[in-house]
Design an enzyme around this catalytic site. Structure first.
Site, PDB file in Angstrom:
ATOM      1  N   GLY A   1       0.830  -1.211   0.000  1.00 13.39           N
ATOM      2  CA  GLY A   1       0.000   0.000   0.000  1.00 13.39           C
ATOM      3  C   GLY A   1       0.856   1.249   0.000  1.00 13.39           C
ATOM      4  O   GLY A   1       0.469   2.289   0.529  1.00 13.39           O
TER       5      GLY A   1
ATOM      6  N   ASP B   1      -0.699   6.675   4.072  1.00  7.11           N
ATOM      7  CA  ASP B   1       0.203   6.232   5.140  1.00  7.11           C
ATOM      8  C   ASP B   1       1.496   5.660   4.569  1.00  7.11           C
ATOM      9  O   ASP B   1       2.567   5.783   5.176  1.00  7.11           O
ATOM     10  CB  ASP B   1      -0.481   5.161   6.010  1.00  7.11           C
ATOM     11  CG  ASP B   1      -1.626   5.738   6.825  1.00  7.11           C
ATOM     12  OD1 ASP B   1      -1.870   6.949   6.744  1.00  7.11           O
ATOM     13  OD2 ASP B   1      -2.293   4.962   7.543  1.00  7.11           O
TER      14      ASP B   1
ATOM     15  N   LEU C   1      -0.829  -9.549  -3.930  1.00  4.50           N
ATOM     16  CA  LEU C   1      -0.839 -10.107  -2.566  1.00  4.50           C
ATOM     17  C   LEU C   1      -1.856 -11.241  -2.415  1.00  4.50           C
ATOM     18  O   LEU C   1      -1.865 -11.939  -1.398  1.00  4.50           O
ATOM     19  CB  LEU C   1      -1.105  -9.007  -1.533  1.00  4.50           C
ATOM     20  CG  LEU C   1      -0.029  -7.915  -1.424  1.00  4.50           C
ATOM     21  CD1 LEU C   1      -0.484  -6.807  -0.486  1.00  4.50           C
ATOM     22  CD2 LEU C   1       1.294  -8.492  -0.932  1.00  4.50           C
TER      23      LEU C   1
ATOM     24  N   SER D   1      -8.298  -1.448  12.045  1.00  5.72           N
ATOM     25  CA  SER D   1      -9.095  -0.215  11.995  1.00  5.72           C
ATOM     26  C   SER D   1     -10.119  -0.135  13.125  1.00  5.72           C
ATOM     27  O   SER D   1     -10.738  -1.138  13.481  1.00  5.72           O
ATOM     28  CB  SER D   1      -9.826  -0.162  10.661  1.00  5.72           C
ATOM     29  OG  SER D   1     -10.853   0.785  10.698  1.00  5.72           O
TER      30      SER D   1
ATOM     31  N   GLU E   1     -12.934   0.892  12.820  1.00  5.56           N
ATOM     32  CA  GLU E   1     -14.256   0.540  12.273  1.00  5.56           C
ATOM     33  C   GLU E   1     -14.716  -0.831  12.755  1.00  5.56           C
ATOM     34  O   GLU E   1     -15.904  -1.110  12.789  1.00  5.56           O
ATOM     35  CB  GLU E   1     -14.210   0.565  10.737  1.00  5.56           C
ATOM     36  CG  GLU E   1     -14.055   1.954  10.143  1.00  5.56           C
ATOM     37  CD  GLU E   1     -15.336   2.784  10.189  1.00  5.56           C
ATOM     38  OE1 GLU E   1     -16.424   2.213  10.059  1.00  5.56           O
ATOM     39  OE2 GLU E   1     -15.227   4.010  10.376  1.00  5.56           O
TER      40      GLU E   1
ATOM     41  N   TYR F   1     -16.229  -3.498   4.999  1.00  8.69           N
ATOM     42  CA  TYR F   1     -14.846  -3.107   5.294  1.00  8.69           C
ATOM     43  C   TYR F   1     -14.490  -3.479   6.729  1.00  8.69           C
ATOM     44  O   TYR F   1     -13.439  -4.079   7.000  1.00  8.69           O
ATOM     45  CB  TYR F   1     -14.690  -1.589   5.092  1.00  8.69           C
ATOM     46  CG  TYR F   1     -13.391  -1.025   5.627  1.00  8.69           C
ATOM     47  CD1 TYR F   1     -12.207  -1.166   4.906  1.00  8.69           C
ATOM     48  CD2 TYR F   1     -13.338  -0.356   6.857  1.00  8.69           C
ATOM     49  CE1 TYR F   1     -11.007  -0.654   5.396  1.00  8.69           C
ATOM     50  CE2 TYR F   1     -12.150   0.162   7.345  1.00  8.69           C
ATOM     51  CZ  TYR F   1     -10.980   0.013   6.616  1.00  8.69           C
ATOM     52  OH  TYR F   1      -9.797   0.515   7.101  1.00  8.69           O
TER      53      TYR F   1
ATOM     54  N   LYS G   1     -11.626  -6.100   8.150  1.00  7.78           N
ATOM     55  CA  LYS G   1     -10.525  -5.701   9.037  1.00  7.78           C
ATOM     56  C   LYS G   1     -10.571  -6.495  10.350  1.00  7.78           C
ATOM     57  O   LYS G   1      -9.538  -6.832  10.927  1.00  7.78           O
ATOM     58  CB  LYS G   1     -10.583  -4.194   9.315  1.00  7.78           C
ATOM     59  CG  LYS G   1     -10.148  -3.339   8.122  1.00  7.78           C
ATOM     60  CD  LYS G   1      -8.632  -3.431   7.901  1.00  7.78           C
ATOM     61  CE  LYS G   1      -8.150  -2.575   6.763  1.00  7.78           C
ATOM     62  NZ  LYS G   1      -6.704  -2.608   6.543  1.00  7.78           N
TER      63      LYS G   1
ATOM     64  N   HIS H   1      -7.366   9.028  10.407  1.00  7.53           N
ATOM     65  CA  HIS H   1      -6.255   9.987  10.420  1.00  7.53           C
ATOM     66  C   HIS H   1      -6.107  10.581   9.028  1.00  7.53           C
ATOM     67  O   HIS H   1      -6.277   9.885   8.026  1.00  7.53           O
ATOM     68  CB  HIS H   1      -4.961   9.344  10.927  1.00  7.53           C
ATOM     69  CG  HIS H   1      -4.644   8.048  10.298  1.00  7.53           C
ATOM     70  ND1 HIS H   1      -5.293   6.871  10.627  1.00  7.53           N
ATOM     71  CD2 HIS H   1      -3.768   7.717   9.326  1.00  7.53           C
ATOM     72  CE1 HIS H   1      -4.821   5.887   9.893  1.00  7.53           C
ATOM     73  NE2 HIS H   1      -3.895   6.378   9.082  1.00  7.53           N
TER      74      HIS H   1
ATOM     75  N   ARG I   1      -4.267  12.465   1.972  1.00 10.05           N
ATOM     76  CA  ARG I   1      -5.424  11.580   2.087  1.00 10.05           C
ATOM     77  C   ARG I   1      -6.024  11.380   0.694  1.00 10.05           C
ATOM     78  O   ARG I   1      -6.139  12.350  -0.074  1.00 10.05           O
ATOM     79  CB  ARG I   1      -6.442  12.224   3.022  1.00 10.05           C
ATOM     80  CG  ARG I   1      -7.660  11.369   3.318  1.00 10.05           C
ATOM     81  CD  ARG I   1      -7.317  10.130   4.082  1.00 10.05           C
ATOM     82  NE  ARG I   1      -8.305   9.808   5.094  1.00 10.05           N
ATOM     83  CZ  ARG I   1      -8.688   8.578   5.393  1.00 10.05           C
ATOM     84  NH1 ARG I   1      -8.137   7.537   4.792  1.00 10.05           N
ATOM     85  NH2 ARG I   1      -9.576   8.379   6.343  1.00 10.05           N
TER      86      ARG I   1
HETATM   87  P1  NDP Z   1      -5.153   4.543   1.099  1.00  6.89           P
HETATM   88  O1  NDP Z   1      -6.526   4.278   0.575  1.00  6.89           O
HETATM   89  O2  NDP Z   1      -4.571   5.888   0.899  1.00  6.89           O
HETATM   90  O3  NDP Z   1      -4.144   3.484   0.465  1.00  6.89           O
HETATM   91  C1  NDP Z   1      -4.517   2.158   0.292  1.00  6.89           C
HETATM   92  C2  NDP Z   1      -3.398   1.416  -0.407  1.00  6.89           C
HETATM   93  O4  NDP Z   1      -3.856   0.071  -0.625  1.00  6.89           O
HETATM   94  C3  NDP Z   1      -3.042   1.985  -1.778  1.00  6.89           C
HETATM   95  O5  NDP Z   1      -1.653   1.892  -1.956  1.00  6.89           O
HETATM   96  C4  NDP Z   1      -3.761   1.054  -2.747  1.00  6.89           C
HETATM   97  O6  NDP Z   1      -3.090   0.866  -3.971  1.00  6.89           O
HETATM   98  C5  NDP Z   1      -3.692  -0.269  -1.986  1.00  6.89           C
HETATM   99  N1  NDP Z   1      -4.778  -1.152  -2.432  1.00  6.89           N
HETATM  100  C6  NDP Z   1      -6.103  -0.933  -2.393  1.00  6.89           C
HETATM  101  N2  NDP Z   1      -6.780  -1.974  -2.887  1.00  6.89           N
HETATM  102  C7  NDP Z   1      -5.843  -2.866  -3.282  1.00  6.89           C
HETATM  103  C8  NDP Z   1      -5.902  -4.138  -3.908  1.00  6.89           C
HETATM  104  N3  NDP Z   1      -7.074  -4.700  -4.211  1.00  6.89           N
HETATM  105  N4  NDP Z   1      -4.733  -4.755  -4.198  1.00  6.89           N
HETATM  106  C9  NDP Z   1      -3.546  -4.189  -3.880  1.00  6.89           C
HETATM  107  N5  NDP Z   1      -3.425  -2.978  -3.282  1.00  6.89           N
HETATM  108  C10 NDP Z   1      -4.564  -2.345  -2.990  1.00  6.89           C
HETATM  109  O7  NDP Z   1      -5.162   4.125   2.645  1.00  6.89           O
HETATM  110  P2  NDP Z   1      -4.416   4.811   3.894  1.00  6.89           P
HETATM  111  O8  NDP Z   1      -2.997   5.037   3.545  1.00  6.89           O
HETATM  112  O9  NDP Z   1      -5.258   5.921   4.384  1.00  6.89           O
HETATM  113  O10 NDP Z   1      -4.541   3.644   4.975  1.00  6.89           O
HETATM  114  C11 NDP Z   1      -3.542   2.617   5.083  1.00  6.89           C
HETATM  115  C12 NDP Z   1      -4.154   1.397   5.726  1.00  6.89           C
HETATM  116  O11 NDP Z   1      -4.665   1.747   7.022  1.00  6.89           O
HETATM  117  C13 NDP Z   1      -5.314   0.761   4.971  1.00  6.89           C
HETATM  118  O12 NDP Z   1      -5.233  -0.631   5.134  1.00  6.89           O
HETATM  119  C14 NDP Z   1      -6.547   1.301   5.679  1.00  6.89           C
HETATM  120  O13 NDP Z   1      -7.645   0.416   5.553  1.00  6.89           O
HETATM  121  C15 NDP Z   1      -6.036   1.385   7.105  1.00  6.89           C
HETATM  122  N6  NDP Z   1      -6.677   2.381   7.948  1.00  6.89           N
HETATM  123  C16 NDP Z   1      -6.698   3.689   7.537  1.00  6.89           C
HETATM  124  C17 NDP Z   1      -7.290   4.642   8.322  1.00  6.89           C
HETATM  125  C18 NDP Z   1      -7.312   6.088   7.917  1.00  6.89           C
HETATM  126  O14 NDP Z   1      -7.994   6.877   8.567  1.00  6.89           O
HETATM  127  N7  NDP Z   1      -6.544   6.489   6.927  1.00  6.89           N
HETATM  128  C19 NDP Z   1      -7.926   4.289   9.616  1.00  6.89           C
HETATM  129  C20 NDP Z   1      -7.754   2.893   9.971  1.00  6.89           C
HETATM  130  C21 NDP Z   1      -7.164   1.994   9.153  1.00  6.89           C
HETATM  131  P3  NDP Z   1      -3.510   1.585  -5.332  1.00  6.89           P
HETATM  132  O15 NDP Z   1      -2.799   2.900  -5.332  1.00  6.89           O
HETATM  133  O16 NDP Z   1      -3.019   0.654  -6.384  1.00  6.89           O
HETATM  134  O17 NDP Z   1      -5.006   1.737  -5.315  1.00  6.89           O
END
Ligand code: NDP
Length: 329
Positions: free
Chosen positions: A13, A18, A64, A130, A132, A154, A158, A184, A189
């Site tokens: 990710g 993050d 993955l 999360s 959630e 979702y 999680k 966060h 974002r």
């Molecule tokens: P983002 O949505 O900004 O980033 C998600 C990442 O996951 C991206 O790099 C995306 O890649 C990748 N991704 C999504 N779907 C897939 C898939 N099917 N296969 C491979 N890669 C995938 O999330 P954040 O950085 O905000 O959050 C990071 C993690 O923390 C996540 O797991 C989120 O669920 C969790 N989280 C976030 C919170 C928040 O408030 N931000 C709160 C609690 C938990 P691509 O660019 O290719 O789409």
């Protein structure tokens, strides 16, 4: 700049919010960073570029959901730490794509843990859990022992991934931790998330007489924090002597309405520009949630004192500066 790299970390990710802030942090700590992406295209590097760290990350493509790809990549780099941030991360989208969300968010975690168990059991794994998962809570603040009642696909995905991590720690003695992060935010974002949407739309359109801000339920309350500080907690979790799960949050909840009112007041926008649109209302939603961050502070030494309105001040300025740069390009 040449540095002696002490440890190797995988960040899945990497292209997300993050992933970018964590890359910056680990670069400052002299890690070799391997960024895992499903599809290595120019956009994957966009957020890393904005923080000036894209050239320090070695990008690798990996599905993955395909354990043989995961095994190949671990064998190639033999990482010390894996930060698993990849997920379909939108609650709203998970109602539209429940199967894809549940499938990816669970099986990807299982594949990583199985690969670690088979190849190199001393790899330390951080799982992006999360708040959630707790959903319909009977008691606040949320602690790590609060019963879970997830309210979306979702959240279910999680919660399941969370327990898989606990199970691998207990069954096989792996060093695997859940960071249960509450909402966060940051300038990075992803588009469409509530705070980003309010800031982006208001900064760009507030002089447009035809523009209105369309939102769903805004009287719900959430515990919001700042991403650059929250990624520090991820790193701290993997440096502890004993693997454990931690709640990472600000400890206070505020309504979504108060965020809109604050941003509108700062940008001198009339509250009449706010429109509640049923299209944005979710089938089920958490009413109020905030957590207890004291174990993270006392056991990990994590520090966080920011009020979310202070964070909003930073984000409004960053969004404005970005918009002005773009309009003069
Ligand atoms: P983002 O949505 O900004 O980033 C998600 C990442 O996951 C991206 O790099 C995306 O890649 C990748 N991704 C999504 N779907 C897939 C898939 N099917 N296969 C491979 N890669 C995938 O999330 P954040 O950085 O905000 O959050 C990071 C993690 O923390 C996540 O797991 C989120 O669920 C969790 N989280 C976030 C919170 C928040 O408030 N931000 C709160 C609690 C938990 P691509 O660019 O290719 O789409």
């Amino acid at each position: 700049m040449n540095k002696i790299q002490v440890k190797t970390a995988f960040i899945t990710g990497i292209s997300g919010q993050d992933g970018a802030y964590l890359s910056k942090l680990l670069w400052e700590k002299d890690y070799k960073i391997v960024g895992i992406t499903r599809n290595n295209h120019a956009d994957s590097l966009e957020k890393l570029k904005q923080l000036g760290v894209d050239q320090y990350v070695l990008m690798e493509e990996c599905d993955l959901l395909d354990i043989s790809s995961v095994i190949t990549l671990i064998n190639k780099h033999m990482p010390d730490e894996i930060y698993n941030l990849a997920a379909q991360s939108s609650v709203g989208l998970s109602f539209k794509q429940p199967i894809g969300t549940i499938n990816f968010n669970i099986v990807s975690v299982l594949n990583l843990l199985e690969a670690i168990r088979i190849i190199k059991p001393d790899i330390r794994l951080y799982q992006a859990s999360s708040s959630e998962m707790y959903g319909k809570v009977a008691e606040l603040p949320v602690t790590i022992n609060t019963p879970m009642h997830p309210l979306s696909p979702y959240a279910i995905s999680k919660a399941s991934a969370h327990w898989i991590v606990v199970n691998y720690r207990e069954s096989y003695g792996l060093y695997a931790c859940n960071g249960v992060l509450f909402n966060h935010e940051s300038f990075l974002r992803s588009n469409g998330f509530f705070v980003k949407k309010v800031l982006q739309e208001t900064v760009r359109n507030h002089h447009n007489p035809d523009w209105v801000l369309k939102v769903g339920s805004i009287d719900v309350k959430r515990d919001f924090g700042y991403s650059p500080n929250y990624v520090e907690a991820m790193w701290l979790m993997l440096q502890a002597e004993i693997a454990d799960d931690f709640i990472i949050c600000s400890g206070k909840s505020i309504t979504l309405r108060s965020i809109i009112e604050y941003v509108f007041a700062k940008l001198d926008v009339s509250i009449n520009k706010l429109v509640i649109d049923d299209a944005f209302i979710r089938p089920t939603d958490i009413e109020d949630i905030y957590g207890d961050n004291s174990p993270a502070k006392t056991k990990l030494g994590w520090q966080y004192e920011l009020d979310f309105y202070q964070v909003l001040d930073i984000l409004i300025e960053e969004e404005r500066a970005f918009f002005e740069r773009k309009t003069h390009e």
